[in-house]
Design a protein around this motif. Structure first.
Motif, PDB file in Angstrom:
ATOM      1  N   ALA A  35       0.851  -1.195   0.000  1.00  0.00           N
ATOM      2  CA  ALA A  35       0.000   0.000   0.000  1.00  0.00           C
ATOM      3  C   ALA A  35       0.879   1.234   0.000  1.00  0.00           C
ATOM      4  O   ALA A  35       0.698   2.142   0.778  1.00  0.00           O
ATOM      5  N   ALA A  36       1.854   1.232  -0.855  1.00  0.00           N
ATOM      6  CA  ALA A  36       2.809   2.340  -0.887  1.00  0.00           C
ATOM      7  C   ALA A  36       2.083   3.648  -1.142  1.00  0.00           C
ATOM      8  O   ALA A  36       1.114   3.708  -1.879  1.00  0.00           O
ATOM      9  N   GLY A  37       2.587   4.692  -0.506  1.00  0.00           N
ATOM     10  CA  GLY A  37       2.020   6.010  -0.719  1.00  0.00           C
ATOM     11  C   GLY A  37       1.637   6.713   0.554  1.00  0.00           C
ATOM     12  O   GLY A  37       1.621   7.932   0.610  1.00  0.00           O
ATOM     13  N   TYR A  38       1.312   5.985   1.623  1.00  0.00           N
ATOM     14  CA  TYR A  38       1.029   6.637   2.900  1.00  0.00           C
ATOM     15  C   TYR A  38       2.351   6.821   3.653  1.00  0.00           C
ATOM     16  O   TYR A  38       3.314   6.070   3.465  1.00  0.00           O
ATOM     17  N   PRO A  39       2.443   7.829   4.549  1.00  0.00           N
ATOM     18  CA  PRO A  39       3.710   8.063   5.266  1.00  0.00           C
ATOM     19  C   PRO A  39       4.024   6.930   6.247  1.00  0.00           C
ATOM     20  O   PRO A  39       3.146   6.443   6.949  1.00  0.00           O
ATOM     21  N   THR A  40       5.286   6.498   6.280  1.00  0.00           N
ATOM     22  CA  THR A  40       5.700   5.396   7.165  1.00  0.00           C
ATOM     23  C   THR A  40       6.716   5.850   8.205  1.00  0.00           C
ATOM     24  O   THR A  40       7.302   5.016   8.888  1.00  0.00           O
ATOM     25  N   GLY A  41       6.919   7.140   8.341  1.00  0.00           N
ATOM     26  CA  GLY A  41       7.924   7.637   9.280  1.00  0.00           C
ATOM     27  C   GLY A  41       7.543   7.480  10.734  1.00  0.00           C
ATOM     28  O   GLY A  41       6.569   6.824  11.077  1.00  0.00           O
ATOM     29  N   TYR A  42       8.351   8.104  11.602  1.00  0.00           N
ATOM     30  CA  TYR A  42       8.141   8.071  13.047  1.00  0.00           C
ATOM     31  C   TYR A  42       8.084   6.627  13.583  1.00  0.00           C
ATOM     32  O   TYR A  42       7.066   6.169  14.092  1.00  0.00           O
ATOM     33  N   PRO A  43       9.183   5.890  13.454  1.00  0.00           N
ATOM     34  CA  PRO A  43       9.190   4.510  13.976  1.00  0.00           C
ATOM     35  C   PRO A  43       9.059   4.512  15.502  1.00  0.00           C
ATOM     36  O   PRO A  43       9.413   5.481  16.171  1.00  0.00           O
ATOM     37  N   ASN A  44       8.546   3.415  16.049  1.00  0.00           N
ATOM     38  CA  ASN A  44       8.424   3.261  17.501  1.00  0.00           C
ATOM     39  C   ASN A  44       9.783   2.877  18.077  1.00  0.00           C
ATOM     40  O   ASN A  44      10.246   1.750  17.934  1.00  0.00           O
ATOM     41  N   THR A  45      10.437   3.830  18.726  1.00  0.00           N
ATOM     42  CA  THR A  45      11.764   3.584  19.311  1.00  0.00           C
ATOM     43  C   THR A  45      11.687   3.325  20.813  1.00  0.00           C
ATOM     44  O   THR A  45      12.714   3.159  21.474  1.00  0.00           O
ATOM     45  N   TYR A  46      10.454   3.299  21.355  1.00  0.00           N
ATOM     46  CA  TYR A  46      10.284   3.115  22.805  1.00  0.00           C
ATOM     47  C   TYR A  46      10.552   1.665  23.208  1.00  0.00           C
ATOM     48  O   TYR A  46      10.161   0.725  22.518  1.00  0.00           O
ATOM     49  N   LYS A  47      11.229   1.469  24.340  1.00  0.00           N
ATOM     50  CA  LYS A  47      11.504   0.145  24.898  1.00  0.00           C
ATOM     51  C   LYS A  47      10.475  -0.153  25.988  1.00  0.00           C
ATOM     52  O   LYS A  47      10.445   0.529  27.012  1.00  0.00           O
ATOM     53  N   ASN A  48       9.671  -1.175  25.780  1.00  0.00           N
ATOM     54  CA  ASN A  48       8.624  -1.509  26.745  1.00  0.00           C
ATOM     55  C   ASN A  48       9.209  -1.946  28.084  1.00  0.00           C
ATOM     56  O   ASN A  48      10.248  -2.621  28.138  1.00  0.00           O
ATOM     57  N   THR A  49       8.522  -1.575  29.176  1.00  0.00           N
ATOM     58  CA  THR A  49       8.959  -1.917  30.536  1.00  0.00           C
ATOM     59  C   THR A  49       8.084  -2.986  31.177  1.00  0.00           C
ATOM     60  O   THR A  49       8.438  -3.529  32.223  1.00  0.00           O
ATOM     61  N   GLY A  50       6.911  -3.259  30.567  1.00  0.00           N
ATOM     62  CA  GLY A  50       5.958  -4.171  31.195  1.00  0.00           C
ATOM     63  C   GLY A  50       4.911  -3.437  32.018  1.00  0.00           C
ATOM     64  O   GLY A  50       3.965  -4.041  32.493  1.00  0.00           O
ATOM     65  N   MET A  51       5.105  -2.114  32.229  1.00  0.00           N
ATOM     66  CA  MET A  51       4.114  -1.303  32.933  1.00  0.00           C
ATOM     67  C   MET A  51       3.162  -0.728  31.884  1.00  0.00           C
ATOM     68  O   MET A  51       3.533   0.173  31.124  1.00  0.00           O
TER      69      MET A  51
END
Length: 736
Positions: A35-51
């Motif tokens: 589905a190319a054409g929509y923006p794919t930026g802003y990757p999730n760089t957060y590291k989950n803690t379990g909370m």
């Protein structure tokens, strides 16, 4: 795609894909090139803690600034590829929950705001906003639902709560300003009391990894300078000072000098600060939020002498308990109440943030019989109800009647003695009369067929059916809660008969007349305000008195006719001769069949008062929006909101009305072959839209209003909403 269109379209989406919140959809695993054409930026760089709460907010913050384009968003494509260009505020919340590894049983995956709101309600994890009467203060990780119509039935937008700062929500939302992910911390439409805020879903995040820090709360200094002191006292030594805006991790609390104090650390120095000069941001200590006003449960309690009750306090750290009358009920520092004397007292829990009270009613124990009678040589056993103590029994004349340590009274000779049970300092008395053994009898005639029974207890069985008009000789009488039984014989068989079903003729037993004792045919009833009712007293004595325990809830006249005045519960005491009876009454308020409704201009609907007794007066707050007739029939006049009110017995019942007037975005449009044009319907209230093309060979239209040119020519596309049809003339031009 504009914010206004997105929020309006999300209502349509709700009706089309409600199944998505409950049917366990298989979500797309990523942003594929399919589905190319929509923006794919802003990757999730957060590291989950379990909370859970911390993680969903952490994931959301990595997306702030993401913006849709003409093709759509990665959140829509992730949810279902065909939703790539759909309104995406709900799918953004779902995407963040999935990225934070939060199970669907904790935060469902939903694409329609109303579907998500209804899911939290079904899970009993929902709190109304303060505008709609709720008292809940949201916490980090809660899901906040909005409505452009200030309606609790339809949600048009949703976001993730990052915290609360004063009266403002700190919230992260998708598909917000300029169709992007935004964080709001000081927005006037996102306050705790805003009409835009419907309420909050409170996810049941794992408590092994709490949704908030469980060992501290975060507060912010709200004055120019705030002193930290060595102990929780205004006279304690100064440790250091903090400036406006300093955030503090508060680990424990104390109440002193009319302040609530928090223990914290600042620049390696620890001490106490007066939190009255700070704003609460978020957090809790072991699940308790100490910035809130205290509550106690239960709010009312009835205790008998020497009984105890432990109050449950919420947000009551550092609070002090007190009793308005320590001679009636005392309370210790942990909220344990001890009943001491008959009466009423108020138990108060006071903290610097407010007070909470519990009303305690203390009652004396009671003796099983206030009067009793036995023949010489017979015995009966008395008891004391509602006590934890052992009664001390005594007789005023042991030659007439004696009593043992277990309350067994033995009749010795003719006369009257007072049997006393002393318990918890209270003397409970029974007037005990000893008579000769009956040497005579009473005559009763059966007024209808009556069964001769083996006993007068609940274990009684029928022996034989006695016909109507039989004269019976009754030698003993026994009263129960409802009936009067007489011991007699018929055709050589002996047993008990219900003399309520017989007519007294003459006679006495031991010179005393044992007639039928009055009883209530019904002992309880639920009534609506002003609903007429008369207590059904059977075999009343000539001297009968009716008394209401609470005349504000209901009053009763000398004939037993009740007038219900106010919602609540009370008891009607019925004294008829020597019979003391009670009738339990519950008074209910009438209600409207609907508290809110939305429908199209020109349509009608009827609202009824349920449980109303009396004349009903109907009125509308805005005749230009909706009118109402004397039968409660509402007519939608024009787009807008109005309040319909039914007034009955000075009680006002309201129904909030939203009138919709569908508008099609375009009356005519031009598209080229193989190109598309999206038509939109606004002001339709969430009803399903049916789209149709008059000539599919020239142009087609999808269920979402997307028109596609097929070949050059002209046709008409229609949108039908609840019987109303809107048209757009389509001109398809040949591709260049």
């Amino acid at each position: 795609m504009s914010k206004v269109f997105k929020q309006t379209a999300s209502i349509v989406l709700m009706a089309v894909i409600v199944f998505s919140a409950f049917a366990g959809l298989t979500f797309n695993s990523g942003e594929s090139a399919d589905a190319a054409g929509y923006p794919t930026g802003y990757p999730n760089t957060y590291k989950n803690t379990g909370m859970g709460a911390t993680d969903i907010v952490g994931v959301a913050r990595t997306q702030i600034g993401y913006k849709e384009n003409g093709v759509g968003t990665k959140y829509g494509y992730w949810y279902i590829p065909s939703f790539v260009d759909q309104p995406w505020c709900a799918m953004f919340v779902s995407w963040c929950a999935a990225q934070a590894k939060i199970p669907q049983t904790v935060v469902t995956r939903f694409a329609a705001c109303t579907a998500g709101m209804n899911w939290f309600r079904a899970q009993k994890r929902w709190y109304d906003s303060k505008y709609f009467g709720g008292k809940y203060t949201p916490v980090k990780g809660d899901i906040v639902f909005y409505s452009d119509m200030a309606s609790q039935s339809v949600s048009t937008h949703v976001g993730i709560v990052a915290g609360v700062k004063g009266n403002y929500l700190d919230v992260i939302e998708g598909n917000s300003t300029n169709a992007s992910v935004c964080e709001y911390t000081n927005d006037n439409s996102r306050t705790l009391g805003s009409s835009y805020v419907i309420g909050y879903g409170h996810p049941n995040y794992s408590r092994t990894a709490a949704e908030e820090p469980t060992k501290y709360e975060v507060w912010q200094v709200s004055v120019d300078s705030l002193n930290m002191r060595k102990s929780a006292s205004t006279s304690s030594a100064l440790v250091t000072s903090m400036t406006y805006g300093t955030e503090l991790n508060v680990k424990k609390f104390s109440v002193k000098d009319d302040y609530i104090w928090g223990y914290t650390t600042y620049k390696s120095k620890s001490g106490w600060v007066a939190l009255d000069y700070c704003d609460y941001i978020y957090g809790n200590i072991d699940g308790v939020y100490y910035q809130l006003k205290p509550k106690v449960s239960p709010k009312t309690v009835t205790l008998y002498l020497d009984y105890t009750k432990k109050l449950t306090a919420t947000n009551g750290l550092g609070g002090k308990y007190s009793s308005s009358d320590k001679t009636i009920a005392k309370v210790n520092s942990k909220g344990k109440i001890t009943a001491l004397k008959k009466g009423t007292a108020k138990i108060k829990l006071k903290t610097s943030t407010g007070t909470a009270t519990c009303t305690v009613t203390v009652k004396n124990p009671s003796i099983s019989k206030k009067t009793a009678q036995a023949c010489k040589g017979d015995s009966c056993t008395l008891s004391v109800k509602n006590t934890k103590s052992t009664p001390q029994w005594s007789s005023s004349d042991k030659t007439i009647a004696k009593v043992d340590s277990k309350g067994k009274v033995t009749a010795l000779k003719e006369g009257t003695a007072v049997i006393t049970a002393k318990v918890s300092g209270v003397n409970l008395k029974c007037n005990f009369t000893v008579t000769k053994y009956p040497t005579t009898y009473e005559r009763f005639t059966t007024s209808k067929e009556a069964n001769l029974k083996t006993t007068y207890t609940n274990k009684r069985k029928n022996i034989v059916l006695i016909p109507k008009g039989v004269l019976l000789k009754v030698t003993k009488v026994q009263y129960t809660d409802k009936y009067s039984f007489g011991y007699t014989s018929y055709n050589g068989m002996k047993g008990w008969v219900i003399i309520n079903h017989c007519k007294y003729v003459c006679g006495t037993i031991g010179n005393k007349c044992y007639l039928v004792r009055p009883y209530l045919k019904e002992t309880s009833k639920s009534l609506y305000l002003n609903e007429p009712y008369k207590i059904k007293l059977q075999s009343p004595d000539a001297k009968t008195k009716f008394t209401s325990a609470d005349t504000k809830i209901a009053k009763v006249n000398s004939s037993g006719e009740i007038t219900a005045l106010k919602a609540g519960k009370t008891q009607i005491a019925v004294k008829s001769g020597d019979a003391n009876l009670s009738f339990n009454l519950t008074v209910k308020k009438p209600t409207l069949s609907a508290k809110s409704a939305g429908f199209l201009k020109g349509k009608t609907m009827a609202v009824a008062v349920q449980g109303g007794y009396g004349d009903i007066k109907w009125s509308t707050s805005d005749k230009n929006v909706a009118t109402v007739n004397g039968a409660g029939e509402i007519t939608a006049v024009s787009y807008g909101k109005a309040k319909i009110t039914a007034t009955i017995n000075d009680l006002k019942l309201n129904c909030n009305i939203s009138v919709y007037d569908p508008i099609l975005s375009d009356k005519s449009a031009t598209v080229k072959e193989k190109e598309t044009k999206t038509l939109k319907v606004s002001q339709h209230g969430g009803d399903i839209i049916s789209w149709k093309s008059a000539d599919k060979k020239i142009a087609t239209v999808t269920s979402k209003g997307v028109v596609k040119g097929i070949k050059a020519g002209k046709t008409t596309v229609t949108a039908t909403v609840d019987g109303i049809t809107l048209s757009c003339k389509i001109n398809v031009k040949a591709a260049s």
